[in-house]
Scaffold this motif. Structure first.
Motif, PDB file in Angstrom:
ATOM      1  N   LEU A  35       0.471  -1.436   0.321  1.00 11.57           N
ATOM      2  CA  LEU A  35      -0.002  -0.184   0.326  1.00 11.57           C
ATOM      3  C   LEU A  35       0.723   1.130   0.607  1.00 11.57           C
ATOM      4  O   LEU A  35       0.392   2.072  -0.667  1.00 11.57           O
ATOM      5  CB  LEU A  35      -1.408  -0.320   1.003  1.00 11.57           C
ATOM      6  CG  LEU A  35      -1.818   1.303   1.059  1.00 11.57           C
ATOM      7  CD1 LEU A  35      -2.832   1.099  -0.001  1.00 11.57           C
ATOM      8  CD2 LEU A  35      -2.932   1.193   2.382  1.00 11.57           C
ATOM      9  N   GLN A  36       1.720   1.053   0.669  1.00 20.03           N
ATOM     10  CA  GLN A  36       3.104   2.424   0.770  1.00 20.03           C
ATOM     11  C   GLN A  36       3.070   2.957  -0.226  1.00 20.03           C
ATOM     12  O   GLN A  36       3.388   3.594  -0.885  1.00 20.03           O
ATOM     13  CB  GLN A  36       4.242   2.427   1.939  1.00 20.03           C
ATOM     14  CG  GLN A  36       2.841   1.915   3.107  1.00 20.03           C
ATOM     15  CD  GLN A  36       2.886   4.135   3.276  1.00 20.03           C
ATOM     16  OE1 GLN A  36       3.201   4.829   3.499  1.00 20.03           O
ATOM     17  NE2 GLN A  36       1.829   3.669   4.694  1.00 20.03           N
ATOM     18  N   ARG A  37       3.657   1.475  -1.146  1.00 19.12           N
ATOM     19  CA  ARG A  37       4.226   1.909  -2.195  1.00 19.12           C
ATOM     20  C   ARG A  37       3.486   2.260  -3.696  1.00 19.12           C
ATOM     21  O   ARG A  37       4.146   2.937  -4.733  1.00 19.12           O
ATOM     22  CB  ARG A  37       5.101   0.356  -2.938  1.00 19.12           C
ATOM     23  CG  ARG A  37       6.117  -0.410  -2.704  1.00 19.12           C
ATOM     24  CD  ARG A  37       7.096  -1.469  -2.906  1.00 19.12           C
ATOM     25  NE  ARG A  37       5.951  -2.376  -2.496  1.00 19.12           N
ATOM     26  CZ  ARG A  37       6.816  -3.599  -1.614  1.00 19.12           C
ATOM     27  NH1 ARG A  37       7.100  -2.915  -1.246  1.00 19.12           N
ATOM     28  NH2 ARG A  37       5.518  -4.417  -1.872  1.00 19.12           N
ATOM     29  N   ALA A  38       2.417   1.264  -2.857  1.00 17.68           N
ATOM     30  CA  ALA A  38       1.559   2.441  -4.017  1.00 17.68           C
ATOM     31  C   ALA A  38       1.352   3.890  -4.067  1.00 17.68           C
ATOM     32  O   ALA A  38       1.026   4.303  -5.104  1.00 17.68           O
ATOM     33  CB  ALA A  38      -0.139   1.272  -4.454  1.00 17.68           C
ATOM     34  N   LEU A  64       1.509   6.758  -7.315  1.00 16.46           N
ATOM     35  CA  LEU A  64       0.157   6.919  -7.842  1.00 16.46           C
ATOM     36  C   LEU A  64       0.299   8.617  -7.654  1.00 16.46           C
ATOM     37  O   LEU A  64       0.382   9.407  -8.262  1.00 16.46           O
ATOM     38  CB  LEU A  64      -1.302   6.786  -6.912  1.00 16.46           C
ATOM     39  CG  LEU A  64      -1.192   5.896  -7.325  1.00 16.46           C
ATOM     40  CD1 LEU A  64      -2.708   5.314  -6.463  1.00 16.46           C
ATOM     41  CD2 LEU A  64      -1.925   5.743  -8.723  1.00 16.46           C
ATOM     42  N   ASP A  65       1.397   8.899  -6.473  1.00 16.79           N
ATOM     43  CA  ASP A  65       2.034  10.426  -6.108  1.00 16.79           C
ATOM     44  C   ASP A  65       2.746  11.251  -7.149  1.00 16.79           C
ATOM     45  O   ASP A  65       2.868  11.956  -7.923  1.00 16.79           O
ATOM     46  CB  ASP A  65       2.452  10.810  -5.286  1.00 16.79           C
ATOM     47  CG  ASP A  65       1.522  10.287  -3.502  1.00 16.79           C
ATOM     48  OD1 ASP A  65      -0.265  10.692  -3.698  1.00 16.79           O
ATOM     49  OD2 ASP A  65       1.913  10.481  -1.985  1.00 16.79           O
ATOM     50  N   THR A  69       9.866  -0.152  -3.931  1.00 17.77           N
ATOM     51  CA  THR A  69       9.022   0.966  -3.819  1.00 17.77           C
ATOM     52  C   THR A  69       9.927   1.987  -5.383  1.00 17.77           C
ATOM     53  O   THR A  69       8.989   2.454  -5.983  1.00 17.77           O
ATOM     54  CB  THR A  69       9.360   2.388  -2.996  1.00 17.77           C
ATOM     55  OG1 THR A  69       8.876   1.650  -1.321  1.00 17.77           O
ATOM     56  CG2 THR A  69       8.720   3.615  -3.125  1.00 17.77           C
ATOM     57  N   PHE A  70      10.877   2.043  -5.370  1.00 16.31           N
ATOM     58  CA  PHE A  70      11.196   3.061  -7.328  1.00 16.31           C
ATOM     59  C   PHE A  70      10.750   1.602  -8.260  1.00 16.31           C
ATOM     60  O   PHE A  70      10.609   2.716  -9.189  1.00 16.31           O
ATOM     61  CB  PHE A  70      13.263   2.301  -6.582  1.00 16.31           C
ATOM     62  CG  PHE A  70      13.712   2.934  -5.718  1.00 16.31           C
ATOM     63  CD1 PHE A  70      13.000   4.455  -5.012  1.00 16.31           C
ATOM     64  CD2 PHE A  70      14.617   3.239  -5.679  1.00 16.31           C
ATOM     65  CE1 PHE A  70      13.339   5.204  -4.060  1.00 16.31           C
ATOM     66  CE2 PHE A  70      15.536   3.800  -4.536  1.00 16.31           C
ATOM     67  CZ  PHE A  70      14.736   4.845  -3.938  1.00 16.31           C
ATOM     68  N   GLU A  71      10.660   0.400  -7.996  1.00 18.28           N
ATOM     69  CA  GLU A  71      10.196  -0.937  -9.045  1.00 18.28           C
ATOM     70  C   GLU A  71       8.963  -0.240  -9.661  1.00 18.28           C
ATOM     71  O   GLU A  71       8.395   0.175 -10.714  1.00 18.28           O
ATOM     72  CB  GLU A  71      10.463  -2.247  -8.683  1.00 18.28           C
ATOM     73  CG  GLU A  71      12.053  -2.380  -9.002  1.00 18.28           C
ATOM     74  CD  GLU A  71      12.136  -3.292  -8.412  1.00 18.28           C
ATOM     75  OE1 GLU A  71      11.387  -4.413  -8.053  1.00 18.28           O
ATOM     76  OE2 GLU A  71      13.561  -3.914  -8.985  1.00 18.28           O
ATOM     77  N   ALA A  72       7.808   0.403  -8.174  1.00 19.35           N
ATOM     78  CA  ALA A  72       6.697   0.895  -8.289  1.00 19.35           C
ATOM     79  C   ALA A  72       6.445   1.600  -8.555  1.00 19.35           C
ATOM     80  O   ALA A  72       5.669   2.143  -9.551  1.00 19.35           O
ATOM     81  CB  ALA A  72       6.218   0.312  -6.842  1.00 19.35           C
ATOM     82  N   LEU A  91       4.904   3.232 -13.040  1.00 19.33           N
ATOM     83  CA  LEU A  91       3.654   3.705 -13.440  1.00 19.33           C
ATOM     84  C   LEU A  91       3.858   4.280 -14.410  1.00 19.33           C
ATOM     85  O   LEU A  91       3.074   5.174 -15.014  1.00 19.33           O
ATOM     86  CB  LEU A  91       2.809   4.037 -12.432  1.00 19.33           C
ATOM     87  CG  LEU A  91       2.137   3.130 -11.673  1.00 19.33           C
ATOM     88  CD1 LEU A  91       1.482   4.086 -10.569  1.00 19.33           C
ATOM     89  CD2 LEU A  91       1.105   2.513 -12.482  1.00 19.33           C
ATOM     90  N   LEU A  92       5.336   5.436 -13.895  1.00 15.72           N
ATOM     91  CA  LEU A  92       6.193   5.703 -14.839  1.00 15.72           C
ATOM     92  C   LEU A  92       6.021   5.719 -16.178  1.00 15.72           C
ATOM     93  O   LEU A  92       5.934   6.574 -17.076  1.00 15.72           O
ATOM     94  CB  LEU A  92       6.793   6.598 -13.861  1.00 15.72           C
ATOM     95  CG  LEU A  92       8.123   7.615 -14.028  1.00 15.72           C
ATOM     96  CD1 LEU A  92       6.536   8.922 -14.589  1.00 15.72           C
ATOM     97  CD2 LEU A  92       8.808   8.185 -13.684  1.00 15.72           C
TER      98      LEU A  92
END
Length: 621
Positions: free
Chosen positions: A171-174, A178-179, A312-315, A319-320
């Protein structure tokens, strides 16, 4: 929750009762303390297995199996020590995992017994616990199973904690991804997007520097550095950074130095040379399975990036990547997009799994060659209208008043049919007057002859002839007061039904009459096509009211130009090959004049070519 008392071990039995009890309680407290203070999953499992074996009297060996990967179970803890040989418990563990139920196994009476119990969570098999205990009654063995059933709840708690922790991390990574995606979506152009993203990532993850590079023909090219408006593209620092990005792009995986996990880290030679005393991590931005860019994170304090940070970087990159790919596509010029398209086509052409692409490409090549090599009929299109070949104007024969008008535009009339009639009452009165004058002059003429008055006789004769001429004129007007059709035809224009009794001036047009068996076609050809049109050419006409039949015609004359709807058009007269059709003057359609043969490429592009030539002539000095 209370546990059953732990039976004294063998060395405790040799001690005095008071000392043995104190040692047992101390050992028990030490095990519970280790269980409560366990920081890792391995310590938790080891202390839990020790407690379970301590709760079971005469337990010799214990093994805890947990699922490591899909369908693979490995020992998570072994009791009494990690060096204990537990291979003989493997068969019981396999049977328990296969049957997913508690088992009591004995080889023969008086031998050791094996107790196995499965560990499940949400109907998913997570592992099993297997104990080697001394032979005892069935009731005692059932109590051992119940003890294991009670103890498995702690392992399930471990899984729930681990699952909850994983969900929180996900959830934190997502949320972070998204931010960052929201920050990127606010920028419409590539350069502002890159700068906004690297600045946000640097502040969000407490990095000293974040860089973004994009893939240009298989090589990474630096696009933006956080908190830096400009950078020297050919500097040594930029070259080392792009080499590190290339290293991640070539491996299609995240690369960190120092590595967070020896088993998960890739080759980091370029990262080692670039980072030196710092720490660096590069993650690949993918779009549709293709690496389109690289994000490189740096810290100057030497603190390595953790596995959680790399995840987190990979998440964020997941999206990016598509957003960056879209901005790159919009940023490229036409030549760059064409090169990418040709490269994709080349790879598809070499791919043996795409025979349909080869067939489609071959058909497209054949079609293209046919367009430039084959000739087709070149025809000039123009709006067309049908007119009567002869159009007779019906006018008022003399000044008078309209008495009757039984027909109007659209009526089909026969030769001799009355079209309109004028009021003849004044003419009848005038005729009577001239008849009376003629009789008077005739009587005077006779008297003069009888008296041999030659001069008076000549005057009376002249006056009598004048009266006869006027009488003939009145008779002619009476004859022409009834206007009739000169031939069979159709009234093209004219409607006098609302003008009965109104005065008419001599020569005023009342109707237009056209024959029913003689028509001509007027083609309105634009001036850009008139150069190809001349008399004698043939063509085909399709009328709006007769779409199911094509009419042949032949160009008869090319008339002068006239302005129509803001365009300059030429009136081209043509004759129809047939005259037995149910045509009406005024019918419209589209006519196509056959000019000759030209290639299909010229036919489809000559107007564009002419327009470009005209624009060039207009704007060039």
């Amino acid at each position: 929750m209370s546990a059953s008392p732990t039976p004294p071990s063998a060395h405790q039995a040799d001690l005095p009762p008071g000392i043995g009890a104190q040692a047992g309680r101390a050992h028990d407290d030490a095990q519970w303390g280790a269980f409560a203070a366990a920081d890792s999953a391995a310590e938790f499992c080891s202390s839990w297995l020790s407690l379970q074996c301590a709760q079971v009297a005469d337990a010799r060996t214990g093994m805890l199996l947990l699922e490591q990967s899909s369908g693979t179970f490995v020992p998570a803890a072994v009791w009494p020590s990690e060096q204990t040989d537990v291979t003989y418990l493997a068969a019981a563990a396999q049977q328990c995992l296969r049957e997913r139920r508690g088992l009591l196994l004995r080889e023969h009476p008086g031998a050791l017994a094996i107790v196995a119990y499965p560990i499940e969570l949400d109907d998913q098999l997570q592992g099993a616990i297997v104990l080697d205990v001394a032979e005892r009654a069935d009731d005692a063995l059932q109590r051992v199973l119940r003890q294991l059933h009670w103890g498995v709840g702690w392992i399930e708690t471990l899984f729930l904690r681990r699952q909850n922790s994983d969900q929180q991390q996900t959830l934190q990574r997502a949320r972070a991804a998204l931010d960052v995606l929201a920050v990127a979506a606010e920028q419409a152009r590539l350069e502002p997007l890159a700068m906004a993203v690297v600045n946000d990532l640097a502040s969000r993850f407490a990095c000293d520097r974040v860089s973004l590079g994009v893939d240009r023909q298989g090589r990474a090219r630096l696009l933006a550095i956080s908190h830096s408006a400009f950078f020297e593209k050919k500097s040594q620092f930029v070259t080392a950074l792009e080499n590190a990005m290339d290293e991640a792009l070539d491996q299609r995986r995240s690369v960190a130095f120092p590595p967070a996990d020896d088993n998960a880290s890739g080759i980091a030679i370029a990262h080692r040379d670039f980072a030196a005393a710092r720490t660096a991590c590069s993650v690949v931005l993918n779009s549709r399975g293709i690496g389109v860019g690289v994000l490189t994170f740096e810290r100057d304090d030497g603190q390595p990036f953790s596995s959680e940070e790399i995840s987190t970087f990979e998440a964020v990159s997941a999206l990016l990547g598509p957003v960056l790919d879209d901005r790159l596509e919009l940023h490229r010029w036409l030549a760059g997009r064409l090169v990418d398209l040709l490269r994709d086509w080349s790879s598809h052409l070499k791919d043996p799994r795409r025979p349909g692409f080869r067939v489609a490409l071959a058909l497209a090549a054949v079609l293209t060659i046919g367009v430039f090599a084959l000739d087709g009929d070149y025809r000039v299109s123009a709006r067309a209208v049908v007119e009567g070949e002869v159009q007779r104007a019906v006018v008022a024969p003399f000044d008078g008043f309209l008495h009757e008008a039984p027909v109007r535009a659209g009526f089909v009339v026969k030769q001799g049919q009355t079209l309109a009639s004028l009021d003849d009452r004044d003419l009848l009165v005038e005729r009577q007057r001239w008849l009376s004058e003629r009789e008077q002059h005739q009587g005077r003429y006779r008297d003069a002859l009888a008296k041999h008055e030659r001069a008076n006789a000549n005057v009376s004769l002249a006056q009598m002839q004048e009266a006869e001429s006027q009488l003939a004129l009145v008779d002619e007007k009476l004859t022409r007061a009834n206007i009739v059709a000169p031939f069979d035809g159709i009234i093209v224009s004219g409607d006098l039904s609302q003008l009965l009794g109104s005065p008419l001036e001599q020569g005023k047009q009342l109707f237009e009459l056209a024959p029913l068996d003689a028509y001509r076609v007027i083609l309105k050809v634009e001036d850009r096509d008139i150069r190809d049109v001349h008399a004698g050419q043939k063509g085909t006409l399709v009328l709006t009211g007769l779409t199911g039949e094509a009419l042949d015609f032949e160009v008869h004359n090319v008339s002068m130009a006239e302005a129509e709807d803001g365009k300059n058009v030429f009136r081209v007269e043509a004759r129809l090959a047939r005259s037995d059709l149910k045509l009406r003057p005024g019918m419209e359609g589209v006519g196509k004049i056959k000019v000759g043969e030209q290639t299909y490429a010229w036919i489809w592009t000559h107007r564009l070519t002419d327009w470009l030539r005209m624009q060039a002539w207009t704007w060039l000095p």
